[in-house]
Design a protein around this motif. Sequence first.
Motif, PDB file in Angstrom:
ATOM      1  N   THR A 105     -10.968  10.333 -14.869  1.00 20.49           N
ATOM      2  CA  THR A 105     -11.887  11.194 -15.628  1.00 20.49           C
ATOM      3  C   THR A 105     -11.358  12.615 -15.776  1.00 20.49           C
ATOM      4  OG1 THR A 105     -13.070  11.697 -13.583  1.00 20.49           O
ATOM      5  CG2 THR A 105     -13.910   9.878 -14.934  1.00 20.49           C
ATOM      6  N   GLY A 106     -10.128  12.846 -15.395  1.00 27.38           N
ATOM      7  CA  GLY A 106      -9.578  14.194 -15.505  1.00 27.38           C
ATOM      8  C   GLY A 106      -8.072  14.168 -15.489  1.00 27.38           C
ATOM      9  N   LEU A 107      -7.495  15.343 -15.327  1.00 29.53           N
ATOM     10  CA  LEU A 107      -6.049  15.454 -15.299  1.00 29.53           C
ATOM     11  C   LEU A 107      -5.494  14.929 -13.983  1.00 29.53           C
ATOM     12  CD1 LEU A 107      -5.697  19.022 -16.863  1.00 29.53           C
ATOM     13  CD2 LEU A 107      -5.317  16.819 -17.997  1.00 29.53           C
ATOM     14  N   PRO A 108      -4.289  14.349 -14.002  1.00 34.11           N
ATOM     15  CA  PRO A 108      -3.721  13.792 -12.778  1.00 34.11           C
ATOM     16  C   PRO A 108      -3.157  14.876 -11.864  1.00 34.11           C
ATOM     17  CG  PRO A 108      -2.151  13.590 -14.558  1.00 34.11           C
ATOM     18  CD  PRO A 108      -3.402  14.155 -15.167  1.00 34.11           C
ATOM     19  N   THR A 109      -2.927  14.513 -10.624  1.00 36.97           N
ATOM     20  CA  THR A 109      -2.266  15.399  -9.670  1.00 36.97           C
ATOM     21  C   THR A 109      -0.900  14.813  -9.331  1.00 36.97           C
ATOM     22  OG1 THR A 109      -3.305  14.217  -7.829  1.00 36.97           O
ATOM     23  CG2 THR A 109      -4.439  16.183  -8.665  1.00 36.97           C
ATOM     24  N   VAL A 110      -0.027  15.651  -8.791  1.00 38.07           N
ATOM     25  CA  VAL A 110       1.318  15.200  -8.428  1.00 38.07           C
ATOM     26  C   VAL A 110       1.234  14.260  -7.230  1.00 38.07           C
ATOM     27  CG1 VAL A 110       3.609  15.922  -7.652  1.00 38.07           C
ATOM     28  CG2 VAL A 110       2.345  17.318  -9.309  1.00 38.07           C
ATOM     29  N   VAL A 111       1.929  13.127  -7.323  1.00 31.67           N
ATOM     30  CA  VAL A 111       1.899  12.136  -6.247  1.00 31.67           C
ATOM     31  C   VAL A 111       2.970  12.467  -5.210  1.00 31.67           C
ATOM     32  CG1 VAL A 111       1.064  10.356  -7.818  1.00 31.67           C
ATOM     33  CG2 VAL A 111       3.527  10.599  -7.423  1.00 31.67           C
ATOM     34  N   SER A 112       2.936  11.765  -4.102  1.00 33.93           N
ATOM     35  CA  SER A 112       3.948  11.952  -3.058  1.00 33.93           C
ATOM     36  C   SER A 112       5.036  10.893  -3.202  1.00 33.93           C
ATOM     37  CB  SER A 112       3.298  11.852  -1.677  1.00 33.93           C
ATOM     38  OG  SER A 112       2.675  10.586  -1.513  1.00 33.93           O
ATOM     39  N   ALA A 128       0.803  -1.224   0.000  1.00 33.19           N
ATOM     40  CA  ALA A 128       0.000   0.000   0.000  1.00 33.19           C
ATOM     41  C   ALA A 128       0.833   1.270   0.000  1.00 33.19           C
ATOM     42  CB  ALA A 128      -0.928   0.001   1.217  1.00 33.19           C
ATOM     43  N   ASN A 129       2.144   1.149   0.154  1.00 30.42           N
ATOM     44  CA  ASN A 129       3.004   2.340   0.192  1.00 30.42           C
ATOM     45  C   ASN A 129       3.340   2.787  -1.231  1.00 30.42           C
ATOM     46  OD1 ASN A 129       4.794   4.380   0.727  1.00 30.42           O
ATOM     47  ND2 ASN A 129       6.000   3.215   2.209  1.00 30.42           N
ATOM     48  N   LEU A 130       2.378   3.454  -1.854  1.00 27.70           N
ATOM     49  CA  LEU A 130       2.568   3.878  -3.242  1.00 27.70           C
ATOM     50  C   LEU A 130       3.652   4.931  -3.374  1.00 27.70           C
ATOM     51  CD1 LEU A 130      -1.118   4.020  -4.553  1.00 27.70           C
ATOM     52  CD2 LEU A 130       0.590   2.206  -4.829  1.00 27.70           C
ATOM     53  N   ALA A 131       3.944   5.649  -2.290  1.00 25.62           N
ATOM     54  CA  ALA A 131       4.998   6.654  -2.342  1.00 25.62           C
ATOM     55  C   ALA A 131       6.340   6.011  -2.685  1.00 25.62           C
ATOM     56  CB  ALA A 131       5.084   7.406  -1.015  1.00 25.62           C
ATOM     57  N   LEU A 132       6.600   4.842  -2.107  1.00 27.39           N
ATOM     58  CA  LEU A 132       7.846   4.131  -2.421  1.00 27.39           C
ATOM     59  C   LEU A 132       7.828   3.603  -3.852  1.00 27.39           C
ATOM     60  CD1 LEU A 132       8.657   2.109   0.833  1.00 27.39           C
ATOM     61  CD2 LEU A 132      10.028   3.917  -0.202  1.00 27.39           C
ATOM     62  N   VAL A 133       6.652   3.181  -4.317  1.00 28.91           N
ATOM     63  CA  VAL A 133       6.530   2.700  -5.690  1.00 28.91           C
ATOM     64  C   VAL A 133       6.910   3.800  -6.679  1.00 28.91           C
ATOM     65  CG1 VAL A 133       4.921   1.881  -7.466  1.00 28.91           C
ATOM     66  CG2 VAL A 133       4.772   0.985  -5.128  1.00 28.91           C
TER      67      VAL A 133
END
Length: 522
Positions: free
Chosen positions: A206-213, A73-78
Amino acid sequence: MNNILSGLTAAIIALPLAIAFGISSGLGASAGIYGAIFLGFFASLFGGTKTQISGPTGPMTVISATVVAAFGANLALVFTTFLLAGLFQIILGFVRVGKFVRFIPYPVISGFMNGIGMIIILLQINVALGQDAKSSIIEALAAIPQAFASVNFQALFLTLATLAIIYMVPKKITSKLPSPLIALVALSFIAYLFHLDVSYVSDIPTGLPTVVSFDFDMASMSFVIISAFTLAILGTIDSLLTSLVADSLTKEKHDSDKELIGQGIGNAIASLFGGLPGAGATMRTVTNIKSGATGKISGMYHALFLLLILLVFAPLASNIPMPVLAGILIKVGLDIFDYKMLKQMKILPRYDISVMMIVFLLTVFVDLIVAVGVGVVLSSFLIIHRLIQESAVDISGEETAEKRDDRIVKDGIVRIVNIKGPFFFGSTSYILERVDKIYDVKNVVLDCSLVSFMDLSAVYALSESIEKLKSSGIEVYIVADKKRKEKLIKLGIGETIDTDKIVESQMRALRVIKEKELISNV
């Protein structure tokens, strides 16, 4: 206009693949689409292959899925891993490693590609049978018997129908409209119309992406760096092989290092917005070229069309059945197989077949980069073995192509040592073992005129052998052409033998020895 149309065609092909690869990675369809958009645009803008289309690919998705499975679940590390992979590719481009990819032996590439194809197919079998997708090969193989025991025939029908459409739609239609897209639209409509009981895509953006952490946790950084470097190397190989395909079709020459920089920039930016890393995609690139693409703008149009499709048609994508995507990916896996080498298995050298099979098995059951590394090392050892077999040494008394006075040979005054073939670290022990057994003779002629190449190990070993012969009171002569003589002198052979004893022919060496013997007998 050609670049616009080719970009549109590439985008139509890329859409179902991006969705399928995104879901297969474990990150969802959005990651595949965002990866295709950002990587596709920036790799075209900054890359070194004019007509290349970049996006999520089978090999990169397989590695990405292992990263997702490892971090859970730690997508930040991914996404930190994906960001570093892009940065590593940029570095690889700046240090100019692109040209070395062409030196990877073909059996290694063949085994690697066959392994990737097999992984993709095996991971889709459970989905095709109506069961949940598995994140690893071992899990997928373990679940297959149960999947057959409780098969969902509606899901199986959709998968088989997808493959039937892809393979059976006439080329005159697929030249205008890609068969995977036809299957996607037609079977999604059928599944919706008849309310088929199968799983569907659920996370189309359904829209533009946002910056991930991002997360630079030092406790996990070793695995992050290793995984990122693996993705960077794999992306490098994947992209540059596609670049070679593009060169063969366009008759142009790509810039390998610039291409790596462009791929790295694209992957790094894609990671900022939660996109899946990718590489140059062969099928999409070939389609782009055959559709009339002539420049980088075609790849950029492809990305913009994907963005437009995402903004306008995203709500409809939630009706796409997962078994249809499984069928599309199975076709991708089948296309990745190297049928050229597989068809020639009966006539190929067993060395090449062994390397291909070992790389194949390591790719499927161990690790992709381990497979390539082992394959390259194994190929190197096999090449050394073949070169050693080509090395030969004949010691005096045997006839050579040159006419010479054999009397002094028969009288034990001189021994002729004919060294043939490669004289290098692999063959030095075999060759010089024969030389070191020479005794009870006044002169030895080491004929290197038939040596195909000589490395530093051979030169040093030759020097040691000369020292041993001289310590036994034996005069030593070397036969070598002018160029090799200069090389030997530069490498210090003159410290063990007088340079005037390095002559250009056996005749010259024997003449000198004969004159010396006549003088000594006066």
